[in-house]
Design a protein around this motif. Structure first.
Motif, PDB file in Angstrom:
ATOM      1  N   PHE A  75       2.997 -11.828  -4.848  1.00 56.79           N
ATOM      2  CA  PHE A  75       2.141 -12.829  -5.665  1.00 56.79           C
ATOM      3  C   PHE A  75       2.785 -14.302  -5.246  1.00 56.79           C
ATOM      4  N   VAL A  76       1.645 -15.183  -5.498  1.00 60.76           N
ATOM      5  CA  VAL A  76       1.678 -16.574  -5.553  1.00 60.76           C
ATOM      6  C   VAL A  76       0.754 -17.120  -6.510  1.00 60.76           C
ATOM      7  N   GLY A  77       1.402 -17.725  -7.476  1.00 59.06           N
ATOM      8  CA  GLY A  77       0.483 -18.317  -8.492  1.00 59.06           C
ATOM      9  C   GLY A  77      -0.272 -17.129  -9.369  1.00 59.06           C
ATOM     10  N   GLY A  78       0.415 -16.123  -9.436  1.00 57.56           N
ATOM     11  CA  GLY A  78      -0.455 -15.174 -10.225  1.00 57.56           C
ATOM     12  C   GLY A  78      -1.434 -14.128  -9.628  1.00 57.56           C
ATOM     13  N   SER A  79      -1.512 -14.593  -8.296  1.00 59.48           N
ATOM     14  CA  SER A  79      -2.491 -13.799  -7.511  1.00 59.48           C
ATOM     15  C   SER A  79      -1.753 -13.398  -6.187  1.00 59.48           C
ATOM     16  N   GLY A  80      -2.271 -11.930  -5.705  1.00 63.12           N
ATOM     17  CA  GLY A  80      -1.630 -11.488  -4.609  1.00 63.12           C
ATOM     18  C   GLY A  80      -2.232 -10.158  -4.322  1.00 63.12           C
ATOM     19  N   HIS A  81      -1.395  -9.219  -4.075  1.00 61.96           N
ATOM     20  CA  HIS A  81      -1.644  -7.775  -3.544  1.00 61.96           C
ATOM     21  C   HIS A  81      -0.434  -6.840  -3.674  1.00 61.96           C
ATOM     22  N   CYS A  82      -0.621  -5.720  -3.952  1.00 64.82           N
ATOM     23  CA  CYS A  82       0.382  -4.478  -4.088  1.00 64.82           C
ATOM     24  C   CYS A  82      -0.021  -3.430  -3.055  1.00 64.82           C
ATOM     25  N   ASN A  83       0.900  -2.808  -2.330  1.00 62.46           N
ATOM     26  CA  ASN A  83       0.581  -1.612  -1.598  1.00 62.46           C
ATOM     27  C   ASN A  83      -0.114  -0.353  -2.351  1.00 62.46           C
ATOM     28  N   THR A  84       0.547  -0.138  -3.586  1.00 58.79           N
ATOM     29  CA  THR A  84       0.231   0.812  -4.706  1.00 58.79           C
ATOM     30  C   THR A  84      -0.087   0.370  -5.843  1.00 58.79           C
ATOM     31  N   GLY A  85      -1.048   0.594  -6.572  1.00 60.02           N
ATOM     32  CA  GLY A  85      -1.447   0.272  -7.945  1.00 60.02           C
ATOM     33  C   GLY A  85      -1.836  -1.152  -8.106  1.00 60.02           C
ATOM     34  N   ASP A  86      -2.342  -1.569  -7.126  1.00 60.71           N
ATOM     35  CA  ASP A  86      -2.686  -2.898  -7.137  1.00 60.71           C
ATOM     36  C   ASP A  86      -4.065  -3.287  -8.188  1.00 60.71           C
ATOM     37  N   CYS A  87      -4.104  -4.055  -9.091  1.00 65.21           N
ATOM     38  CA  CYS A  87      -5.110  -4.284 -10.028  1.00 65.21           C
ATOM     39  C   CYS A  87      -5.912  -5.526  -9.877  1.00 65.21           C
ATOM     40  N   ALA A  88      -6.741  -5.540  -8.694  1.00 69.86           N
ATOM     41  CA  ALA A  88      -7.623  -6.629  -8.258  1.00 69.86           C
ATOM     42  C   ALA A  88      -6.871  -7.919  -7.794  1.00 69.86           C
ATOM     43  N   GLY A  89      -5.677  -7.543  -7.130  1.00 70.53           N
ATOM     44  CA  GLY A  89      -5.004  -8.765  -6.987  1.00 70.53           C
ATOM     45  C   GLY A  89      -4.433  -9.548  -7.931  1.00 70.53           C
ATOM     46  N   ALA A  90      -4.201  -9.269  -9.414  1.00 70.32           N
ATOM     47  CA  ALA A  90      -3.827  -9.943 -10.205  1.00 70.32           C
ATOM     48  C   ALA A  90      -2.184  -9.387 -10.802  1.00 70.32           C
ATOM     49  N   LEU A  91      -1.463 -10.569 -11.197  1.00 69.11           N
ATOM     50  CA  LEU A  91       0.020 -10.024 -11.448  1.00 69.11           C
ATOM     51  C   LEU A  91      -0.297  -9.650 -12.936  1.00 69.11           C
ATOM     52  N   ASN A  92      -1.049 -10.029 -13.823  1.00 69.35           N
ATOM     53  CA  ASN A  92      -1.281  -9.476 -15.108  1.00 69.35           C
ATOM     54  C   ASN A  92      -2.476  -9.012 -14.978  1.00 69.35           C
ATOM     55  N   CYS A  93      -2.403  -7.440 -15.029  1.00 73.28           N
ATOM     56  CA  CYS A  93      -3.615  -6.654 -14.872  1.00 73.28           C
ATOM     57  C   CYS A  93      -4.426  -6.747 -15.974  1.00 73.28           C
ATOM     58  N   THR A  94      -5.832  -6.479 -15.864  1.00 69.82           N
ATOM     59  CA  THR A  94      -6.934  -6.498 -16.770  1.00 69.82           C
ATOM     60  C   THR A  94      -7.743  -5.092 -16.595  1.00 69.82           C
ATOM     61  N   VAL A  95      -7.320  -4.602 -15.365  1.00 69.19           N
ATOM     62  CA  VAL A  95      -8.034  -3.282 -14.912  1.00 69.19           C
ATOM     63  C   VAL A  95      -7.116  -2.453 -14.292  1.00 69.19           C
ATOM     64  N   SER A  96      -7.538  -1.003 -14.485  1.00 63.85           N
ATOM     65  CA  SER A  96      -6.300  -0.078 -13.845  1.00 63.85           C
ATOM     66  C   SER A  96      -6.058  -0.414 -12.241  1.00 63.85           C
ATOM     67  N   GLY A  97      -4.984   0.160 -12.187  1.00 62.11           N
ATOM     68  CA  GLY A  97      -4.542  -0.037 -10.801  1.00 62.11           C
ATOM     69  C   GLY A  97      -5.210   0.903  -9.656  1.00 62.11           C
ATOM     70  N   GLN A  98      -5.241   0.689  -8.464  1.00 64.89           N
ATOM     71  CA  GLN A  98      -5.917   1.441  -7.465  1.00 64.89           C
ATOM     72  C   GLN A  98      -5.141   2.603  -7.050  1.00 64.89           C
ATOM     73  N   PRO A  99      -5.557   3.654  -7.032  1.00 66.15           N
ATOM     74  CA  PRO A  99      -4.933   4.952  -6.715  1.00 66.15           C
ATOM     75  C   PRO A  99      -4.071   4.566  -5.208  1.00 66.15           C
ATOM     76  N   PRO A 100      -3.021   5.133  -4.920  1.00 66.63           N
ATOM     77  CA  PRO A 100      -2.295   6.181  -5.717  1.00 66.63           C
ATOM     78  C   PRO A 100      -1.478   5.588  -7.066  1.00 66.63           C
ATOM     79  N   THR A 101      -1.574   6.142  -8.140  1.00 67.02           N
ATOM     80  CA  THR A 101      -0.812   5.559  -8.975  1.00 67.02           C
ATOM     81  C   THR A 101      -0.122   6.743 -10.148  1.00 67.02           C
ATOM     82  N   THR A 102       1.069   6.948 -10.218  1.00 69.17           N
ATOM     83  CA  THR A 102       1.532   7.822 -11.350  1.00 69.17           C
ATOM     84  C   THR A 102       1.392   6.997 -12.758  1.00 69.17           C
ATOM     85  N   LEU A 103       0.687   7.703 -13.784  1.00 63.17           N
ATOM     86  CA  LEU A 103       0.402   6.860 -14.930  1.00 63.17           C
ATOM     87  C   LEU A 103       1.062   7.327 -16.273  1.00 63.17           C
TER      88      LEU A 103
END
Length: 172
Positions: A75-103
């Motif tokens: 993440f840079v400045g609150g936006s970026g990417h995750c290999n698993t569980g990414d939530c639209a590139g945001a550090l502070n999620c407002t949507v569910s993470g992209q699968p695969p995710t253990t919930l």
């Protein structure tokens, strides 16, 4: 005038006490050997946890939501990417993470709460999830017998008394 001020102060104190009495505290711990970026909706967004670190989130009664761990994030400045569980590139999620995710899913009801682990959306991290007055759930593989594995799997939702505290541990 003084009685109006005193009434306002008392009302504020009662409201403050009522709000704190109807909340649950979630303590999220990273026991993994690498960084985990836990996320939560709708209650807490997300953060970075190095190995051994914890994150505490207060959740009001009447809230239903989920926590999950994200891996391989940048993440840079609150936006970026995750290999698993990414939530639209945001550090502070407002949507569910992209699968695969253990919930780790929860419903804080005030007098009775419910919680579970789900691998319906896939599996990316082992986790343990428990409340202070209920059963502890542990899931260390995609075939976890204590987790929801398909949508109609309704036998794995333990309850606990309201206003309980919760412990969620990645890599237990």
């Amino acid at each position: 005038m003084a009685s109006t001020s005193m009434s306002s102060v008392l009302l504020l104190l009662v409201a403050t006490f009522a709000a704190s009495a109807s909340a649950a505290t979630f303590t999220v711990k990273n026991n993994c050997s690498s960084t985990v970026w836990p996320a939560a909706i709708p209650v807490g967004g997300g953060t970075q946890l190095e190995p051994g670190q914890t994150w505490t989130v207060d959740v009001l009664a009447g809230t239903t939501g989920r926590f999950w761990g994200r891996t391989g994030c940048s993440f840079v400045g609150g936006s970026g990417h995750c290999n698993t569980g990414d939530c639209a590139g945001a550090l502070n999620c407002t949507v569910s993470g992209q699968p695969p995710t253990t919930l780790a899913e929860f419903s804080i009801g005030g007098t009775e709460d419910f919680y579970d682990i789900s691998v319906i959306d896939g599996y990316n991290l082992p986790m343990a999830f428990s409340c202070s007055t209920g059963a502890g759930l542990v899931c260390t593989s995609p075939t976890c017998p204590e987790a929801y594995r398909f949508p109609d799997d309704d036998s794995k939702t333990p309850g606990c008394s309201g206003n309980s505290n919760y412990q969620l541990t990645f890599c237990p």
